[in-house]
Structure formats: structure tokens, C-alpha cells
Design a protein around this motif. Structure first.
Motif, PDB file in Angstrom:
ATOM      1  N   GLU A 142       0.840  -1.198   0.000  1.00  0.00           N
ATOM      2  CA  GLU A 142       0.000   0.000   0.000  1.00  0.00           C
ATOM      3  C   GLU A 142       0.883   1.259   0.000  1.00  0.00           C
ATOM      4  OE1 GLU A 142      -3.206   2.001   2.893  1.00  0.00           O
ATOM      5  OE2 GLU A 142      -3.333  -0.192   2.893  1.00  0.00           O
ATOM      6  N   LEU A 143       1.939   1.218   0.804  1.00  0.00           N
ATOM      7  CA  LEU A 143       2.894   2.331   0.822  1.00  0.00           C
ATOM      8  C   LEU A 143       3.476   2.527  -0.572  1.00  0.00           C
ATOM      9  CD1 LEU A 143       4.707   4.400   2.315  1.00  0.00           C
ATOM     10  CD2 LEU A 143       6.288   2.534   2.801  1.00  0.00           C
ATOM     11  N   ARG A 144       3.873   1.417  -1.192  1.00  0.00           N
ATOM     12  CA  ARG A 144       4.460   1.464  -2.542  1.00  0.00           C
ATOM     13  C   ARG A 144       3.489   2.114  -3.537  1.00  0.00           C
ATOM     14  NH1 ARG A 144       3.954  -4.035  -4.671  1.00  0.00           N
ATOM     15  NH2 ARG A 144       1.870  -3.162  -4.865  1.00  0.00           N
ATOM     16  N   ASP A 145       2.231   1.673  -3.527  1.00  0.00           N
ATOM     17  CA  ASP A 145       1.246   2.234  -4.467  1.00  0.00           C
ATOM     18  C   ASP A 145       1.036   3.731  -4.224  1.00  0.00           C
ATOM     19  OD1 ASP A 145       1.041  -0.268  -5.507  1.00  0.00           O
ATOM     20  OD2 ASP A 145      -0.895  -0.746  -4.587  1.00  0.00           O
ATOM     21  N   GLY A 146       1.022   4.122  -2.952  1.00  0.00           N
ATOM     22  CA  GLY A 146       0.868   5.538  -2.632  1.00  0.00           C
ATOM     23  C   GLY A 146       2.044   6.356  -3.168  1.00  0.00           C
ATOM     24  N   LEU A 147       3.250   5.773  -3.087  1.00  0.00           N
ATOM     25  CA  LEU A 147       4.431   6.494  -3.575  1.00  0.00           C
ATOM     26  C   LEU A 147       4.438   6.598  -5.100  1.00  0.00           C
ATOM     27  CD1 LEU A 147       7.098   5.059  -1.095  1.00  0.00           C
ATOM     28  CD2 LEU A 147       6.181   7.384  -1.160  1.00  0.00           C
ATOM     29  N   VAL A 148       3.920   5.564  -5.772  1.00  0.00           N
ATOM     30  CA  VAL A 148       3.800   5.634  -7.235  1.00  0.00           C
ATOM     31  C   VAL A 148       2.801   6.740  -7.599  1.00  0.00           C
ATOM     32  CG1 VAL A 148       3.024   4.402  -9.309  1.00  0.00           C
ATOM     33  CG2 VAL A 148       4.478   3.238  -7.645  1.00  0.00           C
ATOM     34  N   ASP A 149       1.660   6.768  -6.903  1.00  0.00           N
ATOM     35  CA  ASP A 149       0.674   7.842  -7.127  1.00  0.00           C
ATOM     36  C   ASP A 149       1.308   9.214  -6.929  1.00  0.00           C
ATOM     37  OD1 ASP A 149      -1.282   6.005  -7.575  1.00  0.00           O
ATOM     38  OD2 ASP A 149      -2.406   6.379  -5.734  1.00  0.00           O
ATOM     39  N   HIS A 150       2.098   9.307  -5.876  1.00  0.00           N
ATOM     40  CA  HIS A 150       2.749  10.577  -5.563  1.00  0.00           C
ATOM     41  C   HIS A 150       3.685  10.989  -6.700  1.00  0.00           C
ATOM     42  CE1 HIS A 150       5.633  12.955  -2.765  1.00  0.00           C
ATOM     43  NE2 HIS A 150       4.939  13.733  -3.532  1.00  0.00           N
ATOM     44  N   PHE A 151       4.378  10.012  -7.271  1.00  0.00           N
ATOM     45  CA  PHE A 151       5.277  10.311  -8.392  1.00  0.00           C
ATOM     46  C   PHE A 151       4.485  10.866  -9.572  1.00  0.00           C
ATOM     47  CE2 PHE A 151       7.675   9.359 -12.240  1.00  0.00           C
ATOM     48  CZ  PHE A 151       8.902   9.917 -11.918  1.00  0.00           C
ATOM     49  N   ILE A 152       3.381  10.194  -9.905  1.00  0.00           N
ATOM     50  CA  ILE A 152       2.543  10.647 -11.024  1.00  0.00           C
ATOM     51  C   ILE A 152       2.074  12.082 -10.765  1.00  0.00           C
ATOM     52  CG2 ILE A 152       0.421  10.209 -12.344  1.00  0.00           C
ATOM     53  CD1 ILE A 152       0.573   7.298 -11.215  1.00  0.00           C
ATOM     54  N   PRO A 161      -1.794   1.988 -12.604  1.00  0.00           N
ATOM     55  CA  PRO A 161      -1.979   2.971 -11.518  1.00  0.00           C
ATOM     56  C   PRO A 161      -2.459   4.344 -11.983  1.00  0.00           C
ATOM     57  CG  PRO A 161       0.287   2.117 -11.545  1.00  0.00           C
ATOM     58  CD  PRO A 161      -0.430   1.450 -12.651  1.00  0.00           C
ATOM     59  N   VAL A 162      -2.077   4.782 -13.186  1.00  0.00           N
ATOM     60  CA  VAL A 162      -2.500   6.129 -13.608  1.00  0.00           C
ATOM     61  C   VAL A 162      -4.003   6.139 -13.870  1.00  0.00           C
ATOM     62  CG1 VAL A 162      -2.121   8.048 -15.170  1.00  0.00           C
ATOM     63  CG2 VAL A 162      -0.231   6.536 -14.630  1.00  0.00           C
ATOM     64  N   GLY A 163      -4.472   5.101 -14.614  1.00  0.00           N
ATOM     65  CA  GLY A 163      -5.907   5.011 -14.888  1.00  0.00           C
ATOM     66  C   GLY A 163      -6.689   4.952 -13.576  1.00  0.00           C
ATOM     67  N   ASP A 164      -6.202   4.128 -12.668  1.00  0.00           N
ATOM     68  CA  ASP A 164      -6.832   3.962 -11.370  1.00  0.00           C
ATOM     69  C   ASP A 164      -6.881   5.296 -10.609  1.00  0.00           C
ATOM     70  OD1 ASP A 164      -7.984   2.273  -9.467  1.00  0.00           O
ATOM     71  OD2 ASP A 164      -6.088   2.101  -8.361  1.00  0.00           O
ATOM     72  N   LEU A 165      -5.751   5.988 -10.618  1.00  0.00           N
ATOM     73  CA  LEU A 165      -5.661   7.268  -9.906  1.00  0.00           C
ATOM     74  C   LEU A 165      -6.648   8.278 -10.498  1.00  0.00           C
ATOM     75  CD1 LEU A 165      -4.176   9.110  -7.865  1.00  0.00           C
ATOM     76  CD2 LEU A 165      -2.513   9.619  -9.656  1.00  0.00           C
ATOM     77  N   VAL A 166      -6.659   8.375 -11.807  1.00  0.00           N
ATOM     78  CA  VAL A 166      -7.536   9.358 -12.462  1.00  0.00           C
ATOM     79  C   VAL A 166      -9.003   9.043 -12.162  1.00  0.00           C
ATOM     80  CG1 VAL A 166      -8.289  10.287 -14.688  1.00  0.00           C
ATOM     81  CG2 VAL A 166      -5.858   9.895 -14.258  1.00  0.00           C
ATOM     82  N   ARG A 167      -9.389   7.753 -12.276  1.00  0.00           N
ATOM     83  CA  ARG A 167     -10.790   7.394 -12.013  1.00  0.00           C
ATOM     84  C   ARG A 167     -11.195   7.673 -10.570  1.00  0.00           C
ATOM     85  NH1 ARG A 167      -9.355   3.159 -15.449  1.00  0.00           N
ATOM     86  NH2 ARG A 167      -8.933   1.837 -13.652  1.00  0.00           N
ATOM     87  N   ARG A 168     -10.264   7.422  -9.639  1.00  0.00           N
ATOM     88  CA  ARG A 168     -10.582   7.680  -8.228  1.00  0.00           C
ATOM     89  C   ARG A 168     -10.630   9.183  -7.925  1.00  0.00           C
ATOM     90  NH1 ARG A 168      -9.060   3.462  -4.379  1.00  0.00           N
ATOM     91  NH2 ARG A 168      -8.372   1.583  -5.444  1.00  0.00           N
ATOM     92  N   LEU A 169      -9.893   9.938  -8.737  1.00  0.00           N
ATOM     93  CA  LEU A 169      -9.788  11.368  -8.476  1.00  0.00           C
ATOM     94  C   LEU A 169     -11.006  12.137  -8.977  1.00  0.00           C
ATOM     95  CD1 LEU A 169      -7.744  13.103  -7.122  1.00  0.00           C
ATOM     96  CD2 LEU A 169      -6.564  13.418  -9.297  1.00  0.00           C
ATOM     97  N   LEU A 170     -11.643  11.602 -10.034  1.00  0.00           N
ATOM     98  CA  LEU A 170     -12.753  12.336 -10.659  1.00  0.00           C
ATOM     99  C   LEU A 170     -13.837  12.751  -9.658  1.00  0.00           C
ATOM    100  CD1 LEU A 170     -13.006  10.608 -14.166  1.00  0.00           C
ATOM    101  CD2 LEU A 170     -12.136  12.899 -13.590  1.00  0.00           C
TER     102      LEU A 170
END
Lengths: 246, 246
Positions: free
Chosen positions: A188-198, A227-236
Motif C-alpha cells: 500500500e505504501l508502494r502504491d501511494g508512492l507511485v501515485d505521488h510520483f505521477i 496505476p495512472v488510470g486507477d488514480l484518475v478514475r478515483r480522483l474524478l
């Protein structure tokens, strides 16, 4: 605990025959094991001898400069391991590569624990300008790796700063993670850090043409289930009510 | 350089009459001025006496513990100044408050220069667990201030980690900025850090309901001509070709 009688003791040779390099690496491994659990100032050469099951004079022969020499050698060895974590083939979506490298990095952090915290939190008696230089070299290597993956042969200051800021933030997050009893779980930490990078790359792209180019190229390689698609969909849904800003 | 003749020397009193507190604060000010230009190990009590135009015994009387005591006292004084930078009324768009606090923080970094780098880069001979604790306290105070502005009475671990990561990244960016000859200009660095905060908050909001709530509330206070509107408008062309991710 296996009932009555005593199993005959199997004689163990006092020393396994190792080459100088193997012995050195064994001692550094034992030292890193100890540094992972205790502050560097609480690890003595005698402790290393005990942990490695060798004689004290042997350890002193390898590290005549004492504790400080041992610490710096262990740090150098850990730095080499760490730099190897970053190596990753240049194919596939960028977030996948980043995720794999982060996995290895966080596993390293997990395994080195106290030693990692002590090193980066400063104030340790064994910290010197030499130990800082070793740590800085690892940071630089990590930044160069990422910039190579971003495929920009001459990264400008804004892109460089964004990458270095992210590395700093990853270090910070690692320390917070160790300090908080390794919660949330590593992935979970790893995924959060990838999101942070994006997010950081996108924020930098908004003001810098080079970063915008790099970001566009990176997005083109991403897949909807990544992760980018996931991030964008969750962000909308979060930004849905913010149309007054457009 | 004003031609012939010598102007009569105006006698300057050897010591201005200052209270103990005023004198202490004068000496710390002189010390901070020196630490801003040189590594802490290169600043002696004698240098402070010269810079403050007082006698050496006077400086030794105020700092009988020598260089280390002087350094820690100067650090504590700087830490108090720094914590005051963060204070900001709880009204108006969040990015405006953040921008004002960052302005003060970066002006502080600009003014303390070498001392700031030496302190945070580690490996200094005057770094101890006490100096680390002072720095950590400043980081904690900054995080608490930001969380207060986010208006969440019981911030959970994800929101806390996001804020602490951003603080770490700001520190990292400040060091990179000092190292790179203070380029880009302070206000550009500040705007980039505000963008980074928005991006990090949004990325965290994508995975955490509490952060999503806080982000929505913060967005509602923003105006189209503010940094969030600007960021979103600049970002649209970068992500335009990424519709395959939705």
C-alpha cells in the motif's frame, strides 16, 4: 524438546574456510544484521564477532580502524545493495518499472530498519561527512536511474528537482513507515508512492515544457488497468464539484 | 576614501548596556549570521565575539559549554523563528495561506543558507541527538499547523503521512535550491511547492476518504484565478491525449 536422550553433538569446525572477500562480506552481513536492530553506537566489533561466530581478533584484523571503519564499510556495502535495487529494464509502463524498483527499495528498508532510520535521522555519533557522501551518492544514483527511464537525455532543472524531491519524499515516507510500526502494509505504501510520483510529475508538467513532453510520453505507455488510470478514475469524484475553478 | 585629512574618531562605547536577555539574543544573532556563511565547525566563540563587537570573555560567560552550547542555542533560536513563520490566520483559500507561510519559510532559508544546509545535510560534527530533536520538533510543528488549516480534528495516518511527506519534500527542495545557487527565483520555487502540495493532496484523496473530504472542502474555497485553477488549466493539455486511461 525431542523426548529422552541426548543427540550426539556434531562437531562444528571453528572456522569455515573463506576467501578474504567472502570473510569480509560475511562480517559486513553480520554487522548489517546488528545495525538493523540497534543504534550504530550500540554495535561493537565484539558483537560482530559473536554474531558471525568468529574470534574477536579476526574482526579486528579486518577492521583495524574499529567501529567507525566497520560502520562505513557496512554502509558502503548497503549502498551498493541499494543501488542494485534501482536497476530495472527500460520497457513497459513507467509506473510498472517504478513499482518494481520501489518494491525492492522498501524491502531493503524493511530489512535494515533501525540502521536505516539512524543513518537518515542524523545525530548519530558515527555520522561523518564521509557517511553523508555515501548516502548522497545513493540519492544521486536513484535520480539518474529515474531520469534515464523518463528518456530525457538532457533533463533540465525543473525535471531534476521534481525527481529529487520525490526521492526525498520517499525517504521521508520510509522513515515515517518504520517509525509507525510498518503500517500501512508495504504494497500500500508502494502504491501511494507511485501515485505521488505521477502527481508530482503532472504538477511539474503544468509549468515546464520538458516535463510536459516526458509526461505525455509516459502516459502513452500506461494502460487503463494500471496505476495512472486507477488514480484518475478515483480522483474524478473528488474534483467533480470544483468546476468553478475552470 | 573621502580625500585628504582624517575625520576625528568618534569614541564608541565598548559595550552597549543590554539586559542579559538582550545580550544573549545579540550574541545568538551574531552566531546565526556566521552560521549562515560557514560550516558550524568553522565558527568559534572568538568569531562570535568579533562579529558582535564584544570581548571574548563575555561570549564565554554566556556560553560556558563552548561551541556546542552556542550551536544548540543558536539552533533553538532559529527553530523558534521558523515556527513563527508557519503561523497564519485560518481564512481565505488554503493555497493562499500556504503560499504566505512558504514565502516566510523560504526567506528564512535564504537568510540562513549554509547553516540550514549543514544542519539538514548531516555529517556535521556539532550534530547530536539533541540537534536532531530540535529539527524534528520544527517539522512536527509545521505538520500540525497544516493539519489545523485542513480543518480535520482527527487526521488519520494517510493524511498525516501526506503532509509529512510534503514537508520532507519542501526541505529537500530548499537544499537543492541553496545548492543550485538559489535558482529558480524564490517565488517560482514557492509556487512549485504549492502546486506540489495540491498534487500530493489530490493523489492521497484518490485513496483515502478523509483526505478526499478535506480536499473537496479546500477546493470549494479556491478561486479560478488562484493556483489550483491555474494548475488544472495548465494540466489539461498535458493529459488531453491520455483518454485511453479512462
Amino acid at each position: 524438546m525431542n523426548g529422552s536422550g541426548t543427540a550426539p553433538a556434531v562437531p562444528r569446525p571453528a572456522y569455515r574456510r573463506l576467501s578474504v572477500e567472502q570473510r569480509r562480506s560475511q562480517l559486513l552481513g553480520a554487522a548489517l544484521g546488528l545495525f538493523a536492530q540497534r543504534a550504530p553506537e550500540d554495535v561493537s566489533l565484539d558483537d560482530v564477532a559473536t554474531a558471525a561466530e568468529v574470534s574477536r581478533p579476526l574482526v579486528y584484523r579486518y577492521f583495524p580502524g574499529g567501529k567507525q571503519q566497520l560502520y562505513e564499510a557496512a554502509l558502503r556495502s548497503a549502498a551498493e545493495d541499494l543501488e542494485r535495487c534501482f536497476a530495472e529494464p527500460q520497457s513497459g509502463p513507467l509506473t510498472q518499472r517504478l513499482s518494481r524498483a520501489l518494491d525492492r527499495y522498501l524491502t531493503f528498508v524493511d530489512g535494515h530498519d533501525t540502521g536505516f532510520s539512524a543513518l537518515l535521522q542524523g545525530g548519530s555519533v558515527v555520522a561523518t561527512s564521509r557517511t553523508s557522501a555515501i548516502v548522497d551518492q545513493v540519492r544521486r544514483a536513484a535520480a539518474e536511474q529515474i531520469l534515464r527511464h523518463l528518456g530525457e537525455p538532457e533533463p533540465g532543472p525543473r525535471l531534476r528537482t521534481a525527481v529529487r524531491m520525490w526521492i526525498t519524499a520517499v525517504e521521508g515516507a520510509s522513515l515515517i513507515w518504520l517509525d509507525g510500526g510498518k503500517q500501512p502494509p508495504l504494497d500500500e505504501l508502494r502504491d501511494g508512492l507511485v501515485d505521488h510520483f505521477i502527481a508530482l510529475l503532472a504538477a511539474t508538467a503544468a509549468r515546464d515544457a520538458q516535463t510536459a513532453r516526458v509526461t505525455r510520453a509516459a502516459l502513452a505507455l500506461e494502460t487503463p488497468d494500471g496505476p495512472v488510470g486507477d488514480l484518475v478514475r478515483r480522483l474524478l469524484p473528488v474534483v467533480r464539484d470544483a468546476s468553478h475553478l475552470l
